[in-house]
Scaffold this active site. Structure first.
Site, PDB file in Angstrom:
ATOM      1  N   LEU A  37     -26.003 -35.998  44.280  1.00 14.31           N
ATOM      2  CA  LEU A  37     -24.668 -35.498  44.612  1.00 14.31           C
ATOM      3  C   LEU A  37     -24.467 -35.592  46.130  1.00 14.31           C
ATOM      4  O   LEU A  37     -25.419 -35.791  46.878  1.00 14.31           O
ATOM      5  CB  LEU A  37     -24.546 -34.040  44.143  1.00 14.31           C
ATOM      6  CG  LEU A  37     -24.575 -33.856  42.621  1.00 14.31           C
ATOM      7  CD1 LEU A  37     -24.831 -32.396  42.259  1.00 14.31           C
ATOM      8  CD2 LEU A  37     -23.252 -34.342  42.013  1.00 14.31           C
ATOM      9  N   GLY A 178     -13.927 -48.951  66.029  1.00 22.17           N
ATOM     10  CA  GLY A 178     -13.461 -47.635  65.554  1.00 22.17           C
ATOM     11  C   GLY A 178     -14.600 -46.625  65.634  1.00 22.17           C
ATOM     12  O   GLY A 178     -15.630 -46.875  66.268  1.00 22.17           O
ATOM     13  N   ASP A 304     -11.012 -38.977  50.617  1.00 23.83           N
ATOM     14  CA  ASP A 304     -10.733 -40.347  51.069  1.00 23.83           C
ATOM     15  C   ASP A 304      -9.886 -41.162  50.099  1.00 23.83           C
ATOM     16  O   ASP A 304      -9.207 -42.104  50.503  1.00 23.83           O
ATOM     17  CB  ASP A 304     -12.049 -41.115  51.279  1.00 23.83           C
ATOM     18  CG  ASP A 304     -12.753 -40.734  52.565  1.00 23.83           C
ATOM     19  OD1 ASP A 304     -12.348 -39.739  53.198  1.00 23.83           O
ATOM     20  OD2 ASP A 304     -13.719 -41.433  52.935  1.00 23.83           O
ATOM     21  N   HIS A 313     -14.529 -32.957  56.431  1.00 26.34           N
ATOM     22  CA  HIS A 313     -13.985 -31.582  56.448  1.00 26.34           C
ATOM     23  C   HIS A 313     -12.563 -31.507  55.907  1.00 26.34           C
ATOM     24  O   HIS A 313     -12.161 -30.471  55.396  1.00 26.34           O
ATOM     25  CB  HIS A 313     -14.112 -30.940  57.828  1.00 26.34           C
ATOM     26  CG  HIS A 313     -13.784 -31.831  58.978  1.00 26.34           C
ATOM     27  ND1 HIS A 313     -14.678 -32.724  59.497  1.00 26.34           N
ATOM     28  CD2 HIS A 313     -12.666 -31.973  59.708  1.00 26.34           C
ATOM     29  CE1 HIS A 313     -14.121 -33.372  60.496  1.00 26.34           C
ATOM     30  NE2 HIS A 313     -12.895 -32.934  60.643  1.00 26.34           N
ATOM     31  N   HIS A 437     -20.726 -16.513  80.146  1.00 23.98           N
ATOM     32  CA  HIS A 437     -21.187 -17.301  81.291  1.00 23.98           C
ATOM     33  C   HIS A 437     -22.697 -17.237  81.389  1.00 23.98           C
ATOM     34  O   HIS A 437     -23.261 -16.162  81.216  1.00 23.98           O
ATOM     35  CB  HIS A 437     -20.566 -16.744  82.569  1.00 23.98           C
ATOM     36  CG  HIS A 437     -21.042 -17.472  83.798  1.00 23.98           C
ATOM     37  ND1 HIS A 437     -20.590 -18.732  84.114  1.00 23.98           N
ATOM     38  CD2 HIS A 437     -21.940 -17.123  84.746  1.00 23.98           C
ATOM     39  CE1 HIS A 437     -21.178 -19.124  85.235  1.00 23.98           C
ATOM     40  NE2 HIS A 437     -22.009 -18.167  85.633  1.00 23.98           N
TER      41      HIS A 437
HETATM   42  C1  LIG Z   1     -21.170 -44.164  58.334  1.00 23.37           C
HETATM   43  C2  LIG Z   1     -20.211 -43.031  58.107  1.00 23.37           C
HETATM   44  C3  LIG Z   1     -20.258 -41.920  58.923  1.00 23.37           C
HETATM   45  C4  LIG Z   1     -19.371 -40.862  58.721  1.00 23.37           C
HETATM   46  N1  LIG Z   1     -19.442 -39.788  59.551  1.00 23.37           N
HETATM   47  C5  LIG Z   1     -18.597 -38.751  59.368  1.00 23.37           C
HETATM   48  C6  LIG Z   1     -18.673 -37.602  60.189  1.00 23.37           C
HETATM   49  O1  LIG Z   1     -19.518 -37.510  61.070  1.00 23.37           O
HETATM   50  N2  LIG Z   1     -17.802 -36.599  59.968  1.00 23.37           N
HETATM   51  C7  LIG Z   1     -16.853 -36.666  58.984  1.00 23.37           C
HETATM   52  O2  LIG Z   1     -16.072 -35.724  58.827  1.00 23.37           O
HETATM   53  N3  LIG Z   1     -16.753 -37.760  58.190  1.00 23.37           N
HETATM   54  C8  LIG Z   1     -17.602 -38.790  58.361  1.00 23.37           C
HETATM   55  N4  LIG Z   1     -17.534 -39.868  57.525  1.00 23.37           N
HETATM   56  C9  LIG Z   1     -16.498 -39.888  56.468  1.00 23.37           C
HETATM   57  C10 LIG Z   1     -16.943 -39.047  55.254  1.00 23.37           C
HETATM   58  O3  LIG Z   1     -18.178 -39.509  54.785  1.00 23.37           O
HETATM   59  C11 LIG Z   1     -15.878 -39.135  54.176  1.00 23.37           C
HETATM   60  O4  LIG Z   1     -14.629 -38.781  54.711  1.00 23.37           O
HETATM   61  C12 LIG Z   1     -16.212 -38.189  53.030  1.00 23.37           C
HETATM   62  O5  LIG Z   1     -17.443 -38.525  52.440  1.00 23.37           O
HETATM   63  C13 LIG Z   1     -15.096 -38.225  51.988  1.00 23.37           C
HETATM   64  O6  LIG Z   1     -15.439 -37.399  50.924  1.00 23.37           O
HETATM   65  P1  LIG Z   1     -14.885 -37.700  49.456  1.00 23.37           P
HETATM   66  O7  LIG Z   1     -15.391 -36.590  48.602  1.00 23.37           O
HETATM   67  O8  LIG Z   1     -13.453 -37.969  49.510  1.00 23.37           O
HETATM   68  O9  LIG Z   1     -15.551 -39.086  49.036  1.00 23.37           O
HETATM   69  P2  LIG Z   1     -17.063 -39.571  48.949  1.00 23.37           P
HETATM   70  O10 LIG Z   1     -17.948 -38.810  49.842  1.00 23.37           O
HETATM   71  O11 LIG Z   1     -17.028 -41.044  49.103  1.00 23.37           O
HETATM   72  O12 LIG Z   1     -17.492 -39.218  47.468  1.00 23.37           O
HETATM   73  C14 LIG Z   1     -16.926 -39.868  46.363  1.00 23.37           C
HETATM   74  C15 LIG Z   1     -17.923 -39.832  45.234  1.00 23.37           C
HETATM   75  O13 LIG Z   1     -17.289 -40.270  44.042  1.00 23.37           O
HETATM   76  C16 LIG Z   1     -18.214 -41.042  43.278  1.00 23.37           C
HETATM   77  N5  LIG Z   1     -17.433 -41.895  42.388  1.00 23.37           N
HETATM   78  C17 LIG Z   1     -16.500 -42.832  42.726  1.00 23.37           C
HETATM   79  N6  LIG Z   1     -15.949 -43.368  41.637  1.00 23.37           N
HETATM   80  C18 LIG Z   1     -16.542 -42.782  40.574  1.00 23.37           C
HETATM   81  C19 LIG Z   1     -16.396 -42.911  39.175  1.00 23.37           C
HETATM   82  N7  LIG Z   1     -15.511 -43.761  38.635  1.00 23.37           N
HETATM   83  N8  LIG Z   1     -17.162 -42.154  38.367  1.00 23.37           N
HETATM   84  C20 LIG Z   1     -18.062 -41.279  38.899  1.00 23.37           C
HETATM   85  N9  LIG Z   1     -18.252 -41.106  40.217  1.00 23.37           N
HETATM   86  C21 LIG Z   1     -17.491 -41.842  41.037  1.00 23.37           C
HETATM   87  C22 LIG Z   1     -18.978 -41.809  44.356  1.00 23.37           C
HETATM   88  O14 LIG Z   1     -20.234 -42.236  43.859  1.00 23.37           O
HETATM   89  C23 LIG Z   1     -19.112 -40.750  45.448  1.00 23.37           C
HETATM   90  O15 LIG Z   1     -20.293 -40.022  45.304  1.00 23.37           O
HETATM   91  C24 LIG Z   1     -18.421 -40.932  57.684  1.00 23.37           C
HETATM   92  C25 LIG Z   1     -18.377 -42.053  56.843  1.00 23.37           C
HETATM   93  C26 LIG Z   1     -19.258 -43.091  57.044  1.00 23.37           C
HETATM   94  C27 LIG Z   1     -19.195 -44.282  56.135  1.00 23.37           C
END
Ligand SMILES: Cc1cc2nc3c(=O)[nH]c(=O)nc-3n(C[C@H](O)[C@H](O)[C@H](O)COP(=O)(O)OP(=O)(O)OC[C@H]3O[C@@H](n4cnc5c(N)ncnc54)[C@H](O)[C@@H]3O)c2cc1C
Length: 468
Positions: A37, A178, A304, A313, A437
């Site tokens: 997870l 970026g 995302d 966050h 401070h």
């Molecule tokens: C290299 C990198 C560094 C980052 N650093 C930061 C940071 O420092 N700070 C920050 O705030 N953000 C950071 N981010 C961005 C952050 O990781 C994402 O914004 C965040 O993970 C989004 O969360 P989410 O739950 O939307 O999606 P995700 O974390 O992508 O989770 C989605 C999940 O859904 C699962 N999934 C997808 N489709 C299916 C399906 N059909 N069936 C079952 N499971 C499925 C995937 O396997 C995944 O586990 C970074 C991203 C990257 C790539």
């Protein structure tokens, strides 16, 4: 299997939503296809990247600070396999932590790929269907790959591929300046790689405050990172034991590995969403309102796959809000105080408006104060005096509009600005309050004092500028 709330995706948006729904009494089920997870953030994003940032910071301290402070250690040396073990251990602790939280809150994890069959059923590949009353889509995003010839080489990797490296590349080209590209450029420069960034826009991290982007470019230049701004990559050729990267007007650079980091797209295809009437755009993701409702009343979308921010966050908060609404409460997401942390060296962190946005929205009724770290005692004793804190407010009521920081530990310090903006604080609230401070956090108050023309710790005539 029956669920009051079914969550598709176990990343920051999804696992938060599943836990919050369970807290509110739901039979909560989370469908996640990976073996752990935590999603992109915990497995292949924020957490492993920042574990490497911590190794890079430790190297920097050993190289630049220990001796000055009177601490003698041997010649610092990167043991990359050990750094990778540390990274894996941190990731493991965090992903196991989510699994334990699921157990403790009674959230059921269904492992498999999910797809909507209709507006009350998710089919799970190789498993039982999940029949739900409410669903929350949290499928995340995927790395985009531009149509440039040669990028199919095994030496061209995305962020996940770079995080899986077992050796530090001698020469690394980063395509895209970026946040993700700049963070990895900063890490690998410290790890000893020759690093080149190719970016088609005129600035690094173009969405950030212009002075912060400029400061980062200046410091990257000092650290020996080669920057090619306003240059398009046109192709990549295999050349013996490496790659030749073509860019701009016939220019080339050789490298051993290339990171392609040109952005991420929402993961919305193949989920059956359009078939059940959920409106989406392949570029912008699933359309969702401030309550995280989609165009289908019992389906919500967070993180995302449905967002502009692409931050963990924002996904956390959206997950909470969606779960609360799914359980009959009335919650909204307020995006005024979204912190924007960037873990480069120097770090950048901002909240609220950039200076340009403030001037665009408030014209001449804007005051800005910049306090340099070189005038902060804690920064001086830490040997970390690069950068500054900028305070931005409007001059009618003094309402704080934004805080921008470049320098030591600013990704931790920005929370002060988040609380101030969420509370609609004035610049006086910040400047007249007391800061412990000597601390780095004093710089937030001091920047407010500069903006009010009442700086104590800067010479009277000094107009503090972002270039200080
Ligand atoms: C290299 C990198 C560094 C980052 N650093 C930061 C940071 O420092 N700070 C920050 O705030 N953000 C950071 N981010 C961005 C952050 O990781 C994402 O914004 C965040 O993970 C989004 O969360 P989410 O739950 O939307 O999606 P995700 O974390 O992508 O989770 C989605 C999940 O859904 C699962 N999934 C997808 N489709 C299916 C399906 N059909 N069936 C079952 N499971 C499925 C995937 O396997 C995944 O586990 C970074 C991203 C990257 C790539």
């Amino acid at each position: 299997m029956e669920a009051d709330v079914a969550v598709l995706g176990g990343g920051p948006g999804g696992y938060t939503a599943a836990i919050r729904a369970a807290q509110l009494g739901a039979r909560s089920v989370c469908i996640e296809k990976e073996s752990e997870l935590g999603g992109t953030c915990l497995r292949i994003g924020c957490i492993p990247t920042k574990a490497w940032v911590q190794t890079a910071f430790a190297l920097k301290e050993a190289e630049e600070t220990f001796a000055k402070l009177g601490v003698r250690v041997g010649e610092p040396q990167l043991e990359f396999p050990v750094a990778n073990e540390w990274k894996a251990a941190v990731v493991n602790q965090m992903t196991q932590g989510v699994a334990s939280l699921f157990k403790a809150n009674g959230v059921e994890w269904v492992r498999g790929v999910g797809r909507f069959k209709d507006a009350s059923t998710i089919a799970v590949e190789g498993g039982e269907d999940v029949a739900f009353k409410q669903a929350i889509v949290a499928t995340g995003s995927f790395p985009l790959c531009p149509p440039i010839p040669g990028l199919d080489s095994p030496r061209c990797v995305d962020s996940e591929g770079l995080l899986a490296q077992e050796q530090v590349p001698r020469r690394l080209v980063v395509l895209g300046g970026g946040i993700i590209g700049c963070e990895f450029a900063s890490i690998f420069r410290r790890f000893g790689s020759e690093v080149t960034i190719i970016e088609m826009l005129p600035t690094l991290i173009p969405q950030e405050d212009a002075d912060a982007s400029k400061e980062l470019a200046k410091q990257f230049g000092r650290r020996g990172i080669a920057l090619h701004l306003e240059k398009q990559c046109t192709g990549v050729d295999e050349s013996g034991d490496g790659l030749t990267v073509h860019f701009g007007d016939g220019e080339t650079v050789q490298c051993d590995l290339m990171l392609v980091s040109v952005g991420r797209g929402p993961l919305v295809e193949g989920l059956g969403l359009e078939e059940i009437g959920v409106e989406l755009d392949r570029r912008k993701g699933i359309a969702a309102d401030e309550r995280r409702r989609t165009t289908v009343p019992n389906i919500y979308a967070v993180g995302d796959c449905a967002g502009y921010w692409q931050l963990a966050h924002t996904a956390f908060r959206e997950g909470e809000v969606a779960a609360e609404n799914a359980m009959g409460h009335d919650a909204v997401v307020d995006n005024r105080g979204v912190p924007r942390p960037i873990y480069t060296d120097p770090e950048i962190a901002s909240v609220g408006l950039t200076e340009a946005e403030a001037r665009e929205q408030h014209g001449d009724d804007v005051a800005v104060g910049v306090f340099p770290w070189v005038a902060n005692a804690r920064a001086v004793m830490q040997n970390e005096t690069v950068g500054w804190v900028k305070s931005i407010h409007e001059t009618h009521y003094g309402e704080l509009l934004g805080i921008v920081m470049v320098g030591p530990h600013v990704t931790d310090l920005i929370e002060a600005g988040v609380v101030a903006l969420d509370a609609e604080a004035t610049v006086e609230t910040v400047a007249d309050g007391m800061a412990a401070h000597p601390t780095l956090s004093e710089a937030v108050k001091e920047a407010g004092l500069v903006a009010l023309g009442r700086a104590i710790h800067l010479p009277p005539k000094r107009r503090a500028t972002a270039q200080a």
